[in-house]
Design a protein around this motif. Sequence first.
Motif, PDB file in Angstrom:
ATOM      1  N   ALA A   1      39.903  29.947 -25.585  1.00 45.77           N
ATOM      2  CA  ALA A   1      38.630  30.209 -26.263  1.00 45.77           C
ATOM      3  C   ALA A   1      38.832  30.300 -27.766  1.00 45.77           C
ATOM      4  O   ALA A   1      38.060  29.709 -28.546  1.00 45.77           O
ATOM      5  CB  ALA A   1      37.999  31.490 -25.714  1.00 45.77           C
ATOM      6  N   ARG A   2      39.850  31.031 -28.187  1.00 50.86           N
ATOM      7  CA  ARG A   2      40.133  31.155 -29.629  1.00 50.86           C
ATOM      8  C   ARG A   2      40.436  29.786 -30.247  1.00 50.86           C
ATOM      9  O   ARG A   2      39.969  29.467 -31.341  1.00 50.86           O
ATOM     10  CB  ARG A   2      41.309  32.095 -29.851  1.00 50.86           C
ATOM     11  N   MET A   3      41.219  28.968 -29.553  1.00 44.71           N
ATOM     12  CA  MET A   3      41.575  27.651 -30.067  1.00 44.71           C
ATOM     13  C   MET A   3      40.332  26.768 -30.209  1.00 44.71           C
ATOM     14  O   MET A   3      40.126  26.147 -31.248  1.00 44.71           O
ATOM     15  CB  MET A   3      42.602  26.982 -29.140  1.00 44.71           C
ATOM     16  N   PHE A   4      39.500  26.734 -29.169  1.00 41.56           N
ATOM     17  CA  PHE A   4      38.300  25.899 -29.240  1.00 41.56           C
ATOM     18  C   PHE A   4      37.395  26.330 -30.388  1.00 41.56           C
ATOM     19  O   PHE A   4      36.903  25.482 -31.142  1.00 41.56           O
ATOM     20  CB  PHE A   4      37.530  25.927 -27.912  1.00 41.56           C
ATOM     21  N   VAL A   5      37.169  27.624 -30.549  1.00 45.12           N
ATOM     22  CA  VAL A   5      36.312  28.103 -31.641  1.00 45.12           C
ATOM     23  C   VAL A   5      36.941  27.775 -32.989  1.00 45.12           C
ATOM     24  O   VAL A   5      36.253  27.318 -33.909  1.00 45.12           O
ATOM     25  CB  VAL A   5      36.006  29.610 -31.497  1.00 45.12           C
ATOM     26  N   SER A   6      38.246  27.965 -33.122  1.00 43.95           N
ATOM     27  CA  SER A   6      38.911  27.681 -34.401  1.00 43.95           C
ATOM     28  C   SER A   6      38.848  26.206 -34.759  1.00 43.95           C
ATOM     29  O   SER A   6      38.951  25.849 -35.932  1.00 43.95           O
ATOM     30  CB  SER A   6      40.371  28.152 -34.377  1.00 43.95           C
ATOM     31  N   GLU A   7      38.657  25.353 -33.747  1.00 43.26           N
ATOM     32  CA  GLU A   7      38.582  23.918 -33.990  1.00 43.26           C
ATOM     33  C   GLU A   7      37.154  23.387 -33.909  1.00 43.26           C
ATOM     34  O   GLU A   7      36.934  22.197 -33.725  1.00 43.26           O
ATOM     35  CB  GLU A   7      39.528  23.187 -33.044  1.00 43.26           C
ATOM     36  N   GLY A   8      36.176  24.292 -34.048  1.00 40.46           N
ATOM     37  CA  GLY A   8      34.797  23.875 -34.240  1.00 40.46           C
ATOM     38  C   GLY A   8      33.867  23.932 -33.048  1.00 40.46           C
ATOM     39  O   GLY A   8      32.677  23.670 -33.177  1.00 40.46           O
ATOM     40  N   ALA A   9      34.358  24.262 -31.857  1.00 37.99           N
ATOM     41  CA  ALA A   9      33.504  24.279 -30.665  1.00 37.99           C
ATOM     42  C   ALA A   9      32.742  25.592 -30.536  1.00 37.99           C
ATOM     43  O   ALA A   9      33.114  26.608 -31.114  1.00 37.99           O
ATOM     44  CB  ALA A   9      34.346  24.066 -29.410  1.00 37.99           C
TER      45      ALA A   9
END
Length: 119
Positions: free
Chosen positions: A29-37
């Motif tokens: 979740a953190r990765m997706f948000v950090s990459e714009g999702a």
Amino acid sequence: MKRGNMSNRWANKVALITGAASGMGASHARMFVSEGACVMIADISDAAGNALADELGENARYTHLNVTDPNDWAVAVEATLTAFGTLNISLARPRQLCAPRINSDSDDDGPRWRRAHRL
């Protein structure tokens, strides 16, 4: 292969991630948000899921989801569509798949094995 700047590689995408209140699911979740999702955090751990959604900000929401309950799935998908307008990615990270330790010498492991694999 050089990957370059991927800070927006998931821009305009919406992910529903199960088992996302902690562990690997939370990392995803953190990765997706950090990459714009935008991310719908789905889990049975309501306090942890809500805390993570608060931590991640406006691009994250939480919904309760027991992955073994078809009604919970319907609610989670609807919550995602209501919050973000679409759903592009579904990432299943159910904790219980790793939990049971099966002992082949025990007669009571059949139900535990079936529970772990019915997903």
